[in-house]
Each structure stands twice: as C-alpha cells, then as structure tokens.
Design a protein around this motif. Structure first.
Motif, PDB file in Angstrom:
ATOM      1  N   VAL A  74      35.745  49.539  44.108  1.00 57.25           N
ATOM      2  CA  VAL A  74      34.898  50.692  44.419  1.00 57.25           C
ATOM      3  C   VAL A  74      35.740  51.963  44.495  1.00 57.25           C
ATOM      4  CG1 VAL A  74      33.465  51.772  46.186  1.00 57.25           C
ATOM      5  CG2 VAL A  74      33.113  49.362  45.607  1.00 57.25           C
ATOM      6  N   SER A  75      36.854  51.887  45.226  1.00 54.06           N
ATOM      7  CA  SER A  75      37.697  53.065  45.422  1.00 54.06           C
ATOM      8  C   SER A  75      38.285  53.570  44.109  1.00 54.06           C
ATOM      9  CB  SER A  75      38.829  52.740  46.403  1.00 54.06           C
ATOM     10  OG  SER A  75      39.651  53.868  46.617  1.00 54.06           O
ATOM     11  N   VAL A  76      38.862  52.670  43.326  1.00 54.49           N
ATOM     12  CA  VAL A  76      39.478  53.069  42.060  1.00 54.49           C
ATOM     13  C   VAL A  76      38.420  53.599  41.090  1.00 54.49           C
ATOM     14  CG1 VAL A  76      40.705  52.222  40.016  1.00 54.49           C
ATOM     15  CG2 VAL A  76      41.463  51.539  42.288  1.00 54.49           C
ATOM     16  N   GLY A  77      37.244  52.984  41.105  1.00 58.83           N
ATOM     17  CA  GLY A  77      36.165  53.450  40.239  1.00 58.83           C
ATOM     18  C   GLY A  77      35.720  54.863  40.583  1.00 58.83           C
ATOM     19  N   VAL A  78      35.604  55.141  41.875  1.00 57.38           N
ATOM     20  CA  VAL A  78      35.210  56.489  42.315  1.00 57.38           C
ATOM     21  C   VAL A  78      36.282  57.507  41.941  1.00 57.38           C
ATOM     22  CG1 VAL A  78      34.788  57.954  44.334  1.00 57.38           C
ATOM     23  CG2 VAL A  78      33.725  55.696  44.195  1.00 57.38           C
ATOM     24  N   ILE A  79      37.545  57.155  42.192  1.00 61.98           N
ATOM     25  CA  ILE A  79      38.653  58.068  41.884  1.00 61.98           C
ATOM     26  C   ILE A  79      38.690  58.394  40.394  1.00 61.98           C
ATOM     27  CG2 ILE A  79      41.170  58.274  41.788  1.00 61.98           C
ATOM     28  CD1 ILE A  79      41.229  56.567  44.374  1.00 61.98           C
ATOM     29  N   ALA A  80      38.522  57.372  39.560  1.00 60.79           N
ATOM     30  CA  ALA A  80      38.549  57.588  38.108  1.00 60.79           C
ATOM     31  C   ALA A  80      37.474  58.582  37.690  1.00 60.79           C
ATOM     32  CB  ALA A  80      38.363  56.261  37.376  1.00 60.79           C
ATOM     33  N   ARG A  81      36.289  58.448  38.264  1.00 63.67           N
ATOM     34  CA  ARG A  81      35.180  59.326  37.888  1.00 63.67           C
ATOM     35  C   ARG A  81      35.369  60.744  38.425  1.00 63.67           C
ATOM     36  NH1 ARG A  81      34.136  54.346  37.508  1.00 63.67           N
ATOM     37  NH2 ARG A  81      32.510  53.515  36.127  1.00 63.67           N
ATOM     38  N   ILE A  82      35.952  60.860  39.609  1.00 65.58           N
ATOM     39  CA  ILE A  82      36.228  62.190  40.160  1.00 65.58           C
ATOM     40  C   ILE A  82      37.273  62.907  39.304  1.00 65.58           C
ATOM     41  CG2 ILE A  82      37.351  63.376  42.098  1.00 65.58           C
ATOM     42  CD1 ILE A  82      35.899  61.433  43.966  1.00 65.58           C
ATOM     43  N   CYS A  83      38.311  62.176  38.914  1.00 61.29           N
ATOM     44  CA  CYS A  83      39.357  62.772  38.077  1.00 61.29           C
ATOM     45  C   CYS A  83      38.813  63.102  36.687  1.00 61.29           C
ATOM     46  CB  CYS A  83      40.552  61.827  37.970  1.00 61.29           C
ATOM     47  SG  CYS A  83      41.468  61.638  39.521  1.00 61.29           S
ATOM     48  N   LEU A  84      37.957  62.244  36.170  1.00 60.97           N
ATOM     49  CA  LEU A  84      37.319  62.498  34.876  1.00 60.97           C
ATOM     50  C   LEU A  84      36.497  63.775  34.933  1.00 60.97           C
ATOM     51  CD1 LEU A  84      36.330  61.673  32.029  1.00 60.97           C
ATOM     52  CD2 LEU A  84      34.637  60.213  33.131  1.00 60.97           C
ATOM     53  N   ASN A  85      35.746  63.935  35.998  1.00 66.04           N
ATOM     54  CA  ASN A  85      34.907  65.123  36.166  1.00 66.04           C
ATOM     55  C   ASN A  85      35.748  66.389  36.330  1.00 66.04           C
ATOM     56  OD1 ASN A  85      32.162  66.205  36.508  1.00 66.04           O
ATOM     57  ND2 ASN A  85      32.807  66.660  38.599  1.00 66.04           N
ATOM     58  N   ALA A  86      37.006  66.205  36.791  1.00 63.86           N
ATOM     59  CA  ALA A  86      37.894  67.352  37.009  1.00 63.86           C
ATOM     60  C   ALA A  86      38.750  67.668  35.787  1.00 63.86           C
ATOM     61  CB  ALA A  86      38.794  67.096  38.213  1.00 63.86           C
ATOM     62  N   GLY A  87      38.538  66.918  34.697  1.00 66.66           N
ATOM     63  CA  GLY A  87      39.246  67.259  33.463  1.00 66.66           C
ATOM     64  C   GLY A  87      40.155  66.204  32.885  1.00 66.66           C
ATOM     65  N   MET A  88      40.360  65.086  33.596  1.00 71.99           N
ATOM     66  CA  MET A  88      41.194  64.030  33.027  1.00 71.99           C
ATOM     67  C   MET A  88      40.481  63.449  31.806  1.00 71.99           C
ATOM     68  SD  MET A  88      42.733  60.528  34.784  1.00 71.99           S
ATOM     69  CE  MET A  88      43.982  61.392  35.754  1.00 71.99           C
ATOM     70  N   PRO A  89      41.197  63.224  30.708  1.00 72.55           N
ATOM     71  CA  PRO A  89      40.562  62.662  29.512  1.00 72.55           C
ATOM     72  C   PRO A  89      39.813  61.366  29.815  1.00 72.55           C
ATOM     73  CG  PRO A  89      42.756  63.435  28.985  1.00 72.55           C
ATOM     74  CD  PRO A  89      42.614  63.540  30.485  1.00 72.55           C
ATOM     75  N   HIS A  90      38.655  61.216  29.195  1.00 65.92           N
ATOM     76  CA  HIS A  90      37.754  60.084  29.425  1.00 65.92           C
ATOM     77  C   HIS A  90      38.470  58.740  29.302  1.00 65.92           C
ATOM     78  CE1 HIS A  90      34.669  57.129  28.156  1.00 65.92           C
ATOM     79  NE2 HIS A  90      33.846  57.813  28.926  1.00 65.92           N
ATOM     80  N   ASP A  91      39.134  58.526  28.164  1.00 68.71           N
ATOM     81  CA  ASP A  91      39.799  57.244  27.926  1.00 68.71           C
ATOM     82  C   ASP A  91      40.930  57.000  28.917  1.00 68.71           C
ATOM     83  OD1 ASP A  91      38.139  56.598  25.867  1.00 68.71           O
ATOM     84  OD2 ASP A  91      39.495  57.236  24.272  1.00 68.71           O
ATOM     85  N   GLU A  92      41.647  58.056  29.269  1.00 67.72           N
ATOM     86  CA  GLU A  92      42.765  57.913  30.206  1.00 67.72           C
ATOM     87  C   GLU A  92      42.266  57.492  31.585  1.00 67.72           C
ATOM     88  OE1 GLU A  92      46.266  60.643  32.292  1.00 67.72           O
ATOM     89  OE2 GLU A  92      45.398  61.273  30.378  1.00 67.72           O
ATOM     90  N   ALA A  93      41.248  58.166  32.096  1.00 68.85           N
ATOM     91  CA  ALA A  93      40.731  57.868  33.434  1.00 68.85           C
ATOM     92  C   ALA A  93      40.241  56.428  33.533  1.00 68.85           C
ATOM     93  CB  ALA A  93      39.600  58.833  33.784  1.00 68.85           C
TER      94      ALA A  93
END
Length: 247
Positions: A74-93
């Motif tokens: 849950v935690s890693v999934g949320v973090i990935a999506r928050i970082c994705l929304n902040a500009g981290m490339p989709h595939d990377e996140a």
C-alpha cells in the motif's frame, strides 16, 4: 461480498480497543517530503515510523508477515503514484514500485520488510530530488538529459546533442557545463557507468554484453572507463557485490 456486518463489528472492536488510525494529514505530510525530495527529512520521518510501525495501521492479515507485506505494498503504491503525479516518468515510478514489491515478497521477517520500506522511501525521495533539480534546467539541457538516458546504447556525441537543439556545439557545451557543473562528455560517461554498476549488481549479463549494450567500442574501453570513475574493474566490482545482499 457484504461488508456491512463486518464493518459494524470491526468499528466496535476498534472503539473497545481505543484504536486510532494514523492522522491522514501527518501521513500525507510524510509523502509530501518524499515528493519534494527532502531526503534528510524522509530519513528522520522513518525513524519515527520505525519506533512503532504498526501503530495506527489496520490488520490486513492474521499472518504477521503477510500483514506487514500488505502495508508495504500500500505504502509503495501510494508513493509511486504521488511521485508520478509530481513529474516522475510513468514507467520509472511503476517499475521502481514493482522492484521493491518483488523484493519484499522475498523477505522472511517483518524487520526485513520494514528495512526495505525505508530504502524505498529514501530511493523515491532521492529520485524526486534529482527530478526537481532537473526541472530548473533550461529546456535545452532537459532535452539533452532525456536524450542521453534514451540512447545509452549509442555512442552519444556533443555534436548530436547540439544538433537536436539546433544550437552551435560550442554554445551548447557552455550552457550544459554551466547548468550541470561538468562537461557533456563527463556527464554521458558518468550516466553510462552508473547504469553499468546497476547492471553488474542486478543482472547476470556478461561484462562484454554490458559494455556493448552501453555503446562502448570494446570491453577494454569499457573496463578502462569504469576503473577511471570507480577505481575498480567491472569484474572486481561485481565480485565484491556478490558478498552483499541485493537490498
């Protein structure tokens, strides 16, 4: 699935046990620190999280290890999506998230999972810090960095990068060096060697395969460049890593 009765029962038990969930504002404040790339704050936050990891968290499984694993996901999934929304490339996140979840699945104790979660928090924060710095670069330099990462298998040249931006090579070189702090050639080499280090650590590719996949003209040229930046040959670097756990 009818959740009505189960919900009533669980809420009753939580009231009886004076169970209080983690404050959502506090939780998202910690995620905000990751998004902002505040690595030191993230490290401090995790010291608090580690003190009583399960405090304020619901029970997701009767099995303690599985319960911890579910909270990890849950935690890693949320973090990935928050970082994705902040500009981290989709595939990377999403791929970083996959890597950590896969690694957590191999953990045999809750302590190992919690250790891995700390690494995930710091990893995402570090990447966001670099991304936030990158966003302050000129459009020419941002394009060049993206091109370099997308063409690591090629022999990338200053001429090609400047041509992509319709700029004079000398002028582009000055812009790049001023913003990044090192010459174009040095930056390209450092990115390739860092990628090689990850490949040596995470894969079974031979040294020659890694050399040619990163655009080096020969294995000897790759070895010389690797040793120049790390002080070790690729073979020695990989051998030393064999005594260290991958996460």
């Amino acid at each position: 699935m009818d959740t009505g009765k189960e919900l009533i029962y669980r809420l009753y038990i939580q009231r009886e046990e004076a169970f209080v969930r983690t404050d959502i504002k506090r939780e998202f404040s910690r995620y905000e620190d990751i998004k902002n790339g505040d690595v030191e704050k993230v490290k401090e936050n995790f010291k608090e999280i580690r003190k009583d990891f399960f405090k304020g968290k619901g029970t997701l499984s009767k099995n303690p290890l599985r319960n911890c694993m579910y909270h990890f996901v849950v935690s890693v999934g949320v973090i990935a999506r928050i970082c994705l929304n902040a500009g981290m490339p989709h595939d990377e996140a999403y791929t970083i998230s996959d890597i950590y979840i896969f690694a957590a699945d191999e953990c045999k104790t809750t302590e190992k999972i919690i250790d891995l979660l700390e690494q995930a928090h710091i990893d995402f924060a570090t990447r966001m810090k670099k991304l936030n710095i990158k966003n302050n670069y000129s459009v020419y330099v941002r394009h060049a960095i993206d091109y370099i990462y997308d063409h690591l298998h090629d022999q990338i040249t200053l001429e090609q990068l400047s041509k992509n931006e319709n700029l004079n090579p000398s002028y582009f070189s000055k812009i790049f060096s001023k913003e990044i702090g090192i010459p174009v050639k040095s930056y390209i080499l450092s990115v390739k060697i860092n990628t090689a280090k990850n490949m040596l650590k995470r894969s079974d590719y031979s040294i020659s395969d890694i050399a040619f996949s990163l655009g080096f003209s020969s294995q000897s040229a790759f070895t010389a460049a690797f040793k120049k930046l790390t002080g070790k040959t690729p073979a020695k670097y990989r051998k030393e890593l064999s005594y260290i756990a991958p996460f």
